[in-house]
Write an enzyme that holds these catalytic residues in place. Structure first.
Site, PDB file in Angstrom:
ATOM      1  N   LEU A 256      -1.604   6.733   3.947  1.00 23.63           N
ATOM      2  CA  LEU A 256      -0.881   6.481   5.194  1.00 23.63           C
ATOM      3  C   LEU A 256       0.640   6.475   4.959  1.00 23.63           C
ATOM      4  CD1 LEU A 256      -1.296   5.625   8.228  1.00 23.63           C
ATOM      5  CD2 LEU A 256      -0.850   3.318   7.436  1.00 23.63           C
ATOM      6  N   ALA A 257       1.051   5.793   3.889  1.00 23.25           N
ATOM      7  CA  ALA A 257       2.479   5.728   3.573  1.00 23.25           C
ATOM      8  C   ALA A 257       3.018   7.143   3.348  1.00 23.25           C
ATOM      9  CB  ALA A 257       2.694   4.863   2.335  1.00 23.25           C
ATOM     10  N   LYS A 258       2.259   7.902   2.581  1.00 22.92           N
ATOM     11  CA  LYS A 258       2.704   9.246   2.208  1.00 22.92           C
ATOM     12  C   LYS A 258       2.757  10.192   3.415  1.00 22.92           C
ATOM     13  CE  LYS A 258      -0.124  11.413  -0.408  1.00 22.92           C
ATOM     14  NZ  LYS A 258      -1.024  11.532  -1.543  1.00 22.92           N
TER      15      LYS A 258
ATOM     16  N   THR B  62       1.582   3.441  -2.189  1.00 25.91           N
ATOM     17  CA  THR B  62       1.185   4.679  -2.870  1.00 25.91           C
ATOM     18  C   THR B  62       0.010   5.330  -2.140  1.00 25.91           C
ATOM     19  OG1 THR B  62      -0.235   3.391  -4.327  1.00 25.91           O
ATOM     20  CG2 THR B  62       1.965   3.929  -5.160  1.00 25.91           C
TER      21      THR B  62
ATOM     22  N   HIS C 139      -8.707   3.228  20.354  1.00 25.58           N
ATOM     23  CA  HIS C 139      -7.982   4.283  21.082  1.00 25.58           C
ATOM     24  C   HIS C 139      -8.573   4.606  22.462  1.00 25.58           C
ATOM     25  CE1 HIS C 139      -6.507   4.632  17.081  1.00 25.58           C
ATOM     26  NE2 HIS C 139      -7.497   5.368  16.635  1.00 25.58           N
TER      27      HIS C 139
ATOM     28  N   ASP D 174       0.073  -7.167  -7.642  1.00 26.09           N
ATOM     29  CA  ASP D 174      -1.344  -7.446  -7.466  1.00 26.09           C
ATOM     30  C   ASP D 174      -1.425  -8.430  -6.304  1.00 26.09           C
ATOM     31  OD1 ASP D 174      -3.877  -8.333  -7.469  1.00 26.09           O
ATOM     32  OD2 ASP D 174      -3.961  -8.917  -9.580  1.00 26.09           O
TER      33      ASP D 174
ATOM     34  N   ASP E  52      -1.940   0.771  17.101  1.00 25.88           N
ATOM     35  CA  ASP E  52      -2.925   1.725  17.590  1.00 25.88           C
ATOM     36  C   ASP E  52      -2.094   2.984  17.771  1.00 25.88           C
ATOM     37  OD1 ASP E  52      -4.468   3.422  19.148  1.00 25.88           O
ATOM     38  OD2 ASP E  52      -5.589   1.750  19.989  1.00 25.88           O
ATOM     39  N   HIS E  53      -2.194   3.907  16.808  1.00 23.41           N
ATOM     40  CA  HIS E  53      -1.196   4.988  16.817  1.00 23.41           C
ATOM     41  C   HIS E  53      -1.303   5.877  18.056  1.00 23.41           C
ATOM     42  CE1 HIS E  53      -4.528   7.082  14.842  1.00 23.41           C
ATOM     43  NE2 HIS E  53      -4.016   8.168  15.348  1.00 23.41           N
TER      44      HIS E  53
ATOM     45  N   GLY F  38       0.847  -1.204   0.000  1.00 25.50           N
ATOM     46  CA  GLY F  38       0.000   0.000   0.000  1.00 25.50           C
ATOM     47  C   GLY F  38       0.876   1.245   0.000  1.00 25.50           C
TER      48      GLY F  38
HETATM   49  P1  NAD Z   1      -5.314   4.281   0.566  1.00 27.58           P
HETATM   50  O1  NAD Z   1      -6.583   3.892  -0.094  1.00 27.58           O
HETATM   51  O2  NAD Z   1      -4.830   5.681   0.452  1.00 27.58           O
HETATM   52  O3  NAD Z   1      -4.148   3.337  -0.015  1.00 27.58           O
HETATM   53  C1  NAD Z   1      -4.321   1.987  -0.295  1.00 27.58           C
HETATM   54  C2  NAD Z   1      -3.081   1.392  -0.910  1.00 27.58           C
HETATM   55  O4  NAD Z   1      -3.347   0.013  -1.211  1.00 27.58           O
HETATM   56  C3  NAD Z   1      -2.617   2.031  -2.227  1.00 27.58           C
HETATM   57  O5  NAD Z   1      -1.210   2.073  -2.227  1.00 27.58           O
HETATM   58  C4  NAD Z   1      -3.092   1.030  -3.303  1.00 27.58           C
HETATM   59  O6  NAD Z   1      -2.275   0.995  -4.446  1.00 27.58           O
HETATM   60  C5  NAD Z   1      -2.952  -0.273  -2.550  1.00 27.58           C
HETATM   61  N1  NAD Z   1      -3.816  -1.316  -3.120  1.00 27.58           N
HETATM   62  C6  NAD Z   1      -5.175  -1.352  -3.126  1.00 27.58           C
HETATM   63  N2  NAD Z   1      -5.604  -2.484  -3.745  1.00 27.58           N
HETATM   64  C7  NAD Z   1      -4.507  -3.181  -4.123  1.00 27.58           C
HETATM   65  C8  NAD Z   1      -4.282  -4.435  -4.802  1.00 27.58           C
HETATM   66  N3  NAD Z   1      -5.295  -5.199  -5.201  1.00 27.58           N
HETATM   67  N4  NAD Z   1      -3.005  -4.821  -4.996  1.00 27.58           N
HETATM   68  C9  NAD Z   1      -1.962  -4.067  -4.592  1.00 27.58           C
HETATM   69  N5  NAD Z   1      -2.116  -2.882  -3.942  1.00 27.58           N
HETATM   70  C10 NAD Z   1      -3.361  -2.441  -3.727  1.00 27.58           C
HETATM   71  O7  NAD Z   1      -5.419   3.818   2.072  1.00 27.58           O
HETATM   72  P2  NAD Z   1      -4.675   4.445   3.378  1.00 27.58           P
HETATM   73  O8  NAD Z   1      -5.413   5.631   3.832  1.00 27.58           O
HETATM   74  O9  NAD Z   1      -3.231   4.576   3.106  1.00 27.58           O
HETATM   75  O10 NAD Z   1      -4.942   3.324   4.485  1.00 27.58           O
HETATM   76  C11 NAD Z   1      -4.311   2.049   4.462  1.00 27.58           C
HETATM   77  C12 NAD Z   1      -4.723   1.286   5.716  1.00 27.58           C
HETATM   78  O11 NAD Z   1      -4.324   2.015   6.867  1.00 27.58           O
HETATM   79  C13 NAD Z   1      -6.223   1.069   5.879  1.00 27.58           C
HETATM   80  O12 NAD Z   1      -6.429  -0.157   6.534  1.00 27.58           O
HETATM   81  C14 NAD Z   1      -6.645   2.210   6.774  1.00 27.58           C
HETATM   82  O13 NAD Z   1      -7.822   1.915   7.503  1.00 27.58           O
HETATM   83  C15 NAD Z   1      -5.440   2.280   7.688  1.00 27.58           C
HETATM   84  N6  NAD Z   1      -5.262   3.569   8.335  1.00 27.58           N
HETATM   85  C16 NAD Z   1      -5.016   4.700   7.586  1.00 27.58           C
HETATM   86  C17 NAD Z   1      -4.799   5.902   8.230  1.00 27.58           C
HETATM   87  C18 NAD Z   1      -4.476   7.160   7.450  1.00 27.58           C
HETATM   88  O14 NAD Z   1      -4.119   8.135   8.091  1.00 27.58           O
HETATM   89  N7  NAD Z   1      -4.573   7.157   6.146  1.00 27.58           N
HETATM   90  C19 NAD Z   1      -4.850   5.977   9.623  1.00 27.58           C
HETATM   91  C20 NAD Z   1      -5.102   4.816  10.364  1.00 27.58           C
HETATM   92  C21 NAD Z   1      -5.291   3.627   9.700  1.00 27.58           C
END
Ligand code: NAD
Length: 501
Positions: free
Chosen positions: A20-22, A17, A242, A87, A179-180, A15
């Site tokens: 959360l990663a960003k 891209t 939380h 994938d 759990d951040h 994930g």
């Molecule tokens: P997002 O939708 O922005 O990113 C999802 C990622 O999954 C993308 O990189 C996408 O390319 C990848 N992806 C989706 N389907 C795919 C597939 N079939 N094959 C390969 N890659 C695939 O989601 P996010 O906001 O980054 O959240 C990710 C997780 O973290 C979720 O479980 C979310 O609940 C959790 N989370 C996010 C945050 C936040 O601040 N964004 C905070 C707490 C928890």
């Protein structure tokens, strides 16, 4: 691994891209890198989008520049990042990933240590872990650890099924459930405040504490997360994880040592002492709310039901307040009030511990009631603690006024306060699971929450929407405390008035 040992690991971010990663993972890794906390590391970013490693490195750079706003050693940092277009359901993808992982492990001398970070929707967790095992990615020479994001299931049954699936590949001690909140400096400080101050711990019980209030409010609405939020609501998004974790940390017995096992076993014992509710009692102990249109920072914002991907007659709660009772010797009779909501009047996470009134108030005057002592633990955006005490008003004979002892509030150096994710990433690489949730905690909190969500699913709340955006929440939440003779302490207002005087 000791606190000062620098870890070495390959981190595979599934994930990579995503949001959360960003926003969190890349900037946190950058902080660890520039603070010299890592020995050797490399990252394989994994996502669906076709990108070259160079393009991915540029994305990482952009994210660091946006969220960390510095470029010190940035080129060296991004050179540790590699990309794999993937994938999650294709076996071939995992075979290629394994080859890349092996090559990078040798190139960076990573000792076969591997972190699988699943920053993806939870429906993929089972498939990914299964494939990791089948295609041999979990056969590593060093350690293998799985880091997973919330939500962990949507109720006890789904969480249990997910856990069983993951456990066929990883041992419990290899699973790091994020759990951040647990990575936040002041949440970690709760135990320190309690267990290293002779002033507090002797008073930390039902003889001296009247009630404890935990608030986590935000001014943001659901933003673009409407689809997710419709199925989650504030109860499952915030309370199950939380808020319950904060209750456990505040109320647990002192652990015999600070090992993850001892702390966890006290938290589990505490969660087991929560007074269970029957379905009939749910609406006596818990209140739900949903925001209407209102004004935030001078601008009109839409009602929840007008947000994108939200049903126009949605019954999803954007606010929850509740009273938790802990039936053990220490806490019997002391309510723990929690509240959390979106589009409230301020962004604030704090804990207010209200001590009992003096047995007899020598200073009571009809127009001037003695304020109880309050201990406030500010978690965000402010960090620090405040103690409200009473002193004599100068010049008068018996009148009192309340004063605030503030510790580290304004003194906190925000720039140097590490991001929760920074701590959690480092902990997972070092193998310290203290600030991650164990399955036993997840299971107990889901069982508690399930009773509430089952009742709320069955009955629409006819009062929705019941609080305007930009307000402190629905009036029913005030009534919940008023019923016990309490109020939500308006700490920010008290502080502001104090500053003006
Ligand atoms: P997002 O939708 O922005 O990113 C999802 C990622 O999954 C993308 O990189 C996408 O390319 C990848 N992806 C989706 N389907 C795919 C597939 N079939 N094959 C390969 N890659 C695939 O989601 P996010 O906001 O980054 O959240 C990710 C997780 O973290 C979720 O479980 C979310 O609940 C959790 N989370 C996010 C945050 C936040 O601040 N964004 C905070 C707490 C928890």
């Amino acid at each position: 691994m000791s606190e000062n040992t620098k870890p070495t690991a390959l981190i595979m971010i599934f994930g990579a891209t995503g949001d959360l990663a960003k926003r969190k993972l890349f900037p946190s890794l950058y902080q660890l890198y520039t603070k010299n906390k890592l020995q050797n590391f490399a990252v394989i970013g994994i996502a669906r989008r076709p990108l070259t490693t160079e393009q991915f490195q540029e994305n990482v750079k952009d994210s660091v520049m946006t969220f960390a706003n510095v470029d010190y050693r940035i080129e060296a940092f991004i050179s540790h990042f590699h990309y794999h277009c993937h994938d999650v359901t294709s076996s071939q993808s995992y075979i290629e990933l394994k080859q890349l992982a092996s090559q990078i492990n040798n190139q960076y001398k990573l000792k076969g240590n591997c972190i699988f970070y699943l920053a993806m929707a939870p429906e993929f967790f089972g498939t990914i872990t299964n494939q990791l095992k089948t295609q041999g990615l979990t056969n590593v020479e060093g350690y293998k650890r799985l880091v997973i994001e919330k939500p962990f299931g949507t109720n006890f049954e789904t969480a249990k099924a997910l856990n069983e699936q993951i456990r066929t590949v990883f041992q419990e001690e290899e699973i790091y459930r994020i759990d951040h909140y647990l990575g936040k400096e002041m949440v970690q400080n709760i135990a320190v405040i309690r267990f290293s101050n002779a002033l507090f711990e002797p008073l930390w019980n039902n003889r001296y504490i009247s009630n404890i209030q935990i608030t986590s409010s935000e001014t943001l609405g659901v933003e673009e997360r409407g689809r997710y939020y419709e199925n989650s609501g504030a109860l499952r998004d915030m309370v199950q994880n939380h808020m319950m974790q904060m209750v456990a940390l505040l109320a647990m017995e002192p652990p015999i040592s600070l090992t993850p096992e001892e702390i966890r076993s006290e938290k589990v014992r505490l969660l087991r002492s929560l007074r269970p509710m029957s379905q009939e009692e749910v609406n006596t102990y818990f209140v739900r709310g949903q925001y209407a249109q209102g004004i935030i920072h001078g601008e009109t914002v839409p009602a929840y039901r007008e947000e994108a991907n939200v049903s126009i007659d949605s019954n999803t709660e954007t606010y929850v307040a509740g009273k938790l009772m802990i039936d053990n010797f220490r806490w019997f009779g002391v309510p723990f009030y929690i509240q959390t909501g979106k589009r409230m009047d301020r962004k604030s996470t704090k804990i207010v511990v209200q001590f009992k009134d003096m047995p007899m108030n020598l200073y009571y005057q009809a127009e001037h009631k003695l304020t109880p002592n309050l201990l406030v633990i500010h978690i965000q955006p402010k960090e620090g603690i405040t103690l409200l005490l009473n002193v004599k008003k100068s010049g008068t004979t018996t009148e009192t006024k309340s004063v605030r002892l503030q510790l580290a509030n304004e003194g906190t150096d925000y720039i140097n306060t590490p991001e929760a994710y920074e701590k959690l990433l480092l902990d997972s690489m070092r193998g310290d699971a203290t600030n991650f949730t164990h399955w036993d905690e997840v299971a107990l909190s889901w069982k508690f929450i399930d009773t509430i969500s089952e009742v709320w699913k069955k009955t629409n709340d006819e009062s929705f929407p019941n609080y305007p955006a930009g307000s402190p929440g629905p009036s029913a939440a005030d009534a919940l405390l008023a019923h016990d003779g309490h109020i939500w302490w308006p700490i920010e207002k008290i502080e502001q008035e104090d500053q003006e005087n």
